[in-house]
Structures are given as C-alpha cells and as structure tokens.
Motif scaffolding. Sequence first.
Motif, PDB file in Angstrom:
ATOM      1  N   SER A 299       0.863  -1.249  -0.078  1.00 37.81           N
ATOM      2  CA  SER A 299      -0.149   0.086   0.062  1.00 37.81           C
ATOM      3  C   SER A 299       0.868   1.094  -0.074  1.00 37.81           C
ATOM      4  N   SER A 300       0.208   2.350   0.603  1.00 37.24           N
ATOM      5  CA  SER A 300       1.066   3.606   0.423  1.00 37.24           C
ATOM      6  C   SER A 300       1.935   3.927   1.579  1.00 37.24           C
ATOM      7  N   GLU A 301       2.961   4.424   1.524  1.00 37.22           N
ATOM      8  CA  GLU A 301       4.001   4.865   2.667  1.00 37.22           C
ATOM      9  C   GLU A 301       4.571   6.350   2.156  1.00 37.22           C
ATOM     10  N   GLY A 302       4.607   7.088   3.108  1.00 38.47           N
ATOM     11  CA  GLY A 302       5.197   8.541   2.709  1.00 38.47           C
ATOM     12  C   GLY A 302       5.321   9.327   3.866  1.00 38.47           C
ATOM     13  N   SER A 303       5.678  10.742   3.462  1.00 37.38           N
ATOM     14  CA  SER A 303       5.989  11.787   4.403  1.00 37.38           C
ATOM     15  C   SER A 303       6.842  11.572   5.414  1.00 37.38           C
ATOM     16  N   ALA A 304       7.776  10.719   5.064  1.00 38.63           N
ATOM     17  CA  ALA A 304       8.639  10.221   6.261  1.00 38.63           C
ATOM     18  C   ALA A 304       9.756  11.415   6.514  1.00 38.63           C
ATOM     19  N   VAL A 305       9.804  11.254   7.934  1.00 41.12           N
ATOM     20  CA  VAL A 305      10.791  12.495   8.479  1.00 41.12           C
ATOM     21  C   VAL A 305      11.500  11.862   9.655  1.00 41.12           C
ATOM     22  N   PHE A 306      12.965  12.556   9.667  1.00 45.52           N
ATOM     23  CA  PHE A 306      14.109  11.785  10.638  1.00 45.52           C
ATOM     24  C   PHE A 306      13.689  12.438  12.310  1.00 45.52           C
ATOM     25  N   GLN A 307      13.824  11.456  13.049  1.00 47.73           N
ATOM     26  CA  GLN A 307      13.445  11.892  14.390  1.00 47.73           C
ATOM     27  C   GLN A 307      14.744  12.892  14.797  1.00 47.73           C
ATOM     28  N   PRO A 308      14.509  13.976  15.490  1.00 51.94           N
ATOM     29  CA  PRO A 308      15.510  14.948  15.872  1.00 51.94           C
ATOM     30  C   PRO A 308      16.507  14.237  16.858  1.00 51.94           C
ATOM     31  N   ASN A 309      17.828  14.233  16.652  1.00 52.05           N
ATOM     32  CA  ASN A 309      18.630  13.519  17.523  1.00 52.05           C
ATOM     33  C   ASN A 309      18.206  12.080  17.732  1.00 52.05           C
ATOM     34  N   GLY A 310      17.952  11.528  16.819  1.00 52.49           N
ATOM     35  CA  GLY A 310      17.367  10.030  17.066  1.00 52.49           C
ATOM     36  C   GLY A 310      17.571   9.042  15.837  1.00 52.49           C
ATOM     37  N   LYS A 311      17.261   7.962  16.020  1.00 50.79           N
ATOM     38  CA  LYS A 311      17.515   7.111  14.926  1.00 50.79           C
ATOM     39  C   LYS A 311      16.104   6.463  14.454  1.00 50.79           C
ATOM     40  N   LYS A 312      15.111   7.150  14.877  1.00 48.74           N
ATOM     41  CA  LYS A 312      13.529   6.787  14.257  1.00 48.74           C
ATOM     42  C   LYS A 312      13.230   7.647  13.206  1.00 48.74           C
TER      43      LYS A 312
END
Length: 717
Positions: A481-494
């Motif tokens: 299905s659809s994945e999107g709008s991914a953003v890095f966690q500030p000061n983290g690895k998530k």
Amino acid sequence: MQQQYWVGDFYIDLSRNQIKYQDHTQTLAPKALAVLNVLAQHQGKVLSQDRLLDAVWHDVIVSPNTLQRSIAQLRKAFGDDGKEQVFIKTHAKQGYSLEAEVTWDNSNTVVTNNHLPLTNHAHTEQTISPELPATPRQNKSAGKHKIVLTALSCCIALGAIALIFHPDPQSFNVEKLTALTATDNRENAGIYSPKGDYVVFHRYEDRLCINNIWAKHTQTQAEFQLTQQLNSNGTHTFSEDGKTLYFVQEQDCRKPITQKQCYQLMSLDFAQSLISPQQPTSIMECKHSRLRSPNWMAGGHLALLQQYQARWELIRYTIETKESQLIYGSENENVISYAYSTQENLLALTTINTDGEYHLQLVTPAGEIRSKVAIQYPQEVAKYRLISPSFSPLDEKLVFSTGRQFFTLSYDGDIEKVSLPLDEPMGSPSFHPNGDRILVIKGFYDRDIASLQIAGSAPEVNEAHKDHHQTQFNIIERSISSEGSAVFQPNGKKLAFRSQRSGIDQVWVSDGKTTQQLSNFAMDNYIDGLAWSQDGKRILTNANKELYQLSLDGTSQHFPYTVPIDQLFHWDSRKHTALANIRVAGLLKFAKLNLSELTFTVLKDSPVNWAQRMSNGHIIYTDQLDRFWQTGGIEDTLIDALVAQGSDKRFVLDNNHIYGINEQFELWRYHLEQQQLTKLMTLPKTLDYLTDVRDSIALISLRINAKKELVELTLSQ
C-alpha cells in the motif's frame, strides 16, 4: 502451454488472465498467473525464488520483491491469508510450492457458471458472456490485465454486500460487481453516454506519461482511443444527443501572472473519435481563473465551476453565443461541488459559508434557489470532510463516497450510511441513464519510502523497468500500500511516516528493526502533514483536517480548532506554534497557529504550496506559481535564483540550505547565505515527494504502482 486447468475449486483460464470461482471472476496480472502456471506444472514441489524469477522474468532484471508481490496477489485471489497457506506455501530459504490439487483441462471449452463446482463458499452472481464482435474500431491491446478484484472484493460483492441504500420502498441492492477496465494504467473520470451504450474515461499511461480519453462499448467490450497525447484533463460530459464530449484541459501558461496553469474548455466529436483519434477543439480559455466539472444542461448550456481569486462559483456557458452567466455565487459562500439531474433539470450544490457551515442547495439552471438546508454530518463522516454527492434514482436522495464507505444525502440534508466497508476506495459514483447501474472508480496507491546519498556522483536513472528503484535506492519502508511523508527523528534514529498498510491512513514509527503504529484513526482517514517535536518524543499530525499530538509512550492530545486545518507544514514544539493552510470563512489561507491558545494569525490571504521555518524565525514558502519567497523584511522577498526551480515535489530546509526538486526531476541545493545553487542529481519520474534531509541523506517517496480502474455495480430493484 496449457491454457486452462483447475487449482482446487478455482478454474484458471490463462487465455483470459482469469481465475473463476463459482459465479465470480477475477482478472489477474499476466505475470502473477505465469508464476501460478510454473508452480502448477510442479505441483507439490518446492521451487526456488531464482527458478521462478528465471522462468517468468527470464528477459528482465527484477528483484525478489516482484515475485513476492505476485505470490501475494495469487493468495488474495484464492482467499488465502498467507498464514495457513492452504494453496501456496512458503518454505523458508527454499522457495514456494503449490499445495492444492491441480487438474488439467484439455477440453478447451469456455467455462460458464454451470461448469463450476458448488461448494460452501458464497460469492456473487456474475454471468460470463461470450465474446461479441467489435464495433467500428477495437483496441487490440485492451486485453492486457492487472489485478482487478481481490478476495476481499469478492466478500463485498456477495449477496450480503447488498449495499443497501435505505430500507424503504425505494431501496435497492447491489447484485453484481464488474470490472470494466483492467490495464496497467490509471483509469478515472468515468461516465456513461446518454444512451448508456458506452462508458468514457481518462486513461493515464504511467510509463509514457500520456493521458488520453477512451471509450468502451458496454456490450461488446471493445475499446476506442478517442484522443492523442492530451495534457491534464478534468471530468467530461456529453451533449444531450451524445455527439459531442466537453471537458476542461489544463496547460502551462506561457506568461503566468496569477496562476501557473491555463484552463481551456474543449469539445470533441465523439462519433468521429470512434473511427480514429481526434484533436479536440478549444472553445473557451481562462488565464486568470480556474475551471472544472463541466455538465451539459438542457437548452445548449454547460454548467461549470469557475474559481476567480479564492472563491468558486457556478456559471452557465452557452455554446451558441459563447457567453457565460453566473448561476450561483456569493461573497458569503464558496461552492464545493455540484451535480446536475437531467430528469429534474436541477442542480444540487454543496457549499461552505463564512461561518464554516456546510449546506445543500437545490438551484435551477436559471439561478433560482429551490431549497437550502444544513448538511447534518453523522459520526461516520469526518466533520470537516468536503463531499461531492451525485443524483441517484432514489426519490430526493443523492449519493456520495468517502472512500471505502457510501452514503446517501437527502434533500433535507440528512446523511445515512448505505454500504459495507470496501477493501479498496471507491469514489466518483455515476449512475447509468436507466438508473440500474453505478459506475465508480476503484483503485489503490502503492508508494515506498527510500533514502539516497546526495553527496558524490549522481546515479544513472534507468526508466526501463518498473522495479529499477529497488536497486538504485535504499528502500527503507515498503508494503503493498502507500507509505510517505517520512521525517527523521531529531537527535535520534527513528523515522516517522504515514502508511495505509493497515487499511487506514495512520502514523507509524520505525527504528530500522521494528515498526509500530502510533495512531488509531477511524475509517477513511487522511493524513496531510506530520512533524516531530524538537526533543523527538512527540509527533504532530493533521488527520482529517484536525491536529493531533502523538507521543511515543502511546498518549495523544487533540487540538480542537474551530476551523479546518487543510495542510500542516511545520511545528515548533518549543514555542507551541505551527504553520499550516487553514480554511477561514470558507476560504483557504496560510496561517501561523498558536497551539497553546488554539488561535491563529493569517500570514497570507491565499494558500501556499509548501512552507518551512528557519532557525532565525524567517519562513520560506512557495506560492501558487511554485516561486520561493522568504519572510523577514518589510515585505516578503522573492528568491530570484530559484524562480525556475519550483515544483509540486515540496522542499526541505537543512543547515541553511534549501533542498528541492524542479520540474525536470533534478535534485538541487541552494545556500541561503552564499546564494549559490547546485544541481545534485536527476531522480526518476516515479518520485512523488522529497520529505526530509539530514546531512547527506535524503528521504523521498517513490511511486511503485498507482492503479485506478472503472467498476460497475449492477443494482437489483
């Protein structure tokens, strides 16, 4: 090659790319059936991935994910959830095997309903008709099929799907669900011809980036290409005699002043187009306003929605005199959508007023208001959702879809749910002239999240194969299905992102090893924007035009604004502010939100395409012409170096740099202080958005498959 055989109680017809079970037929992608055929020829034996890939894709380089998708499609067709694996079994690190019994059919006869065995499984009635001769010109490539109906679609279509509109004397049930188009392309904007003997639709061929208008004969199933390489087009309508098609076409304005696209009202000779593709004729052009949704009305008039500045109005265009007049428009209201009834010669408008209230108005083509009622939203419909109802055969009732749910809207403004949830969104309902069938658009959107190195040499982008991205980019989140709008966690690895993998658009968080669903929004939810807090412990998201704060510990907070939040751009969790497009007094505006006080400050009286806040508090945004602006002075400043670099692919701020993608799909970087523009690499045209950048790593959304098809629901009175 054996063309027909049985797998258990399922009849496989390779000549038609079909799987038949009792009274139900599914059309699958040829490659998926090719995989099944190889497994069937070695029934009970374990075949490795390499052997299957070599047998089916012997002349194409693809990844194992392609095979896995075909296996998933086959399991859905057989109603196998992949856990019990009754039909196709997965053998860890070995491959796959077909466990069900295979019976080869050497009769070469066409299977009808009477030939299929009866079991305890329930399915809808669907008649398999013999092929009929084509009318004027038949498209020879129309037999190329993709997945049309999944196992869940079958459940919807069975006698219980009965899509019961309302238990009164005028109610009706859906008796049969039939796929009308089944190609690798995207079909949409389907309508019936006045006599109901044709359906007309747009077909977008993704690989060639070509959009054309097509027709399909409802009896012979013959397809006809009516145009040649059109640009972006909206919905279309027939003249009363069925001889002419009218539609709105968008084109790039040569000298854009107020808008980037010019809008032309086009006409097309339908009869001539059935013989050979024709070039449409422009009969009206708008350079400073937008047009959409033409509808033919009695008397040689076309109804059209026209937007000038920020407000939509309903106009009447007379073909003979080439003059337009206002049917309905008000400074206190904005028209959302409308429908026209040929039988009643009446228009149904949905509007939103300056108080944010939604109304249904019945208006004559001359502009006389017959009635105006407030629309009463039930719990199943999000309170800020904009609806687009169509007239129906039911007395004084319209019908609309929110995606996987259908509803009626009475002339009194009451909404009632009329269907079971659907496995895939179905929208744009259009009724047959006889009122016994509904034409809908059914489809899905498959998009993955990828990361790429933006330092060093640019990758060579190869558009030849659909799955080239899987070898050129690091796919970090994917599903069917659809994945999107991914953003890095500030000061983290998530990583935070939106996904429809659970069937509903939700917020998910991944640490690279495990993935967790963070939100629990209701059916037909839509997410438009998400952002991390500076401490990386919370996420702000815009779901169904409302703001929610989601914490990693599972708690959440709702910000009950009294205006719809149309699109979320940025969140400053320390100052408790956000940037968003909001709808104020019925019109979209760019605003700064104060989340502590639930107030807002309008920054621009028009919406922006995208916006981000810099560390110094200044804002970078793009306007409706995709131009970049910077705030901070007496007035906003145009960034001249980026005038030709804007697009709808968004942009990202990182360490005093702007990263963006232009209309040539070139990834670029602009240093704000040095005012230096650097082209970094060319990306594939399957890219949807640039969503985040951290140092030399960029996150992008890649379109894997976008499928839309025409589906017909046959009604039983």
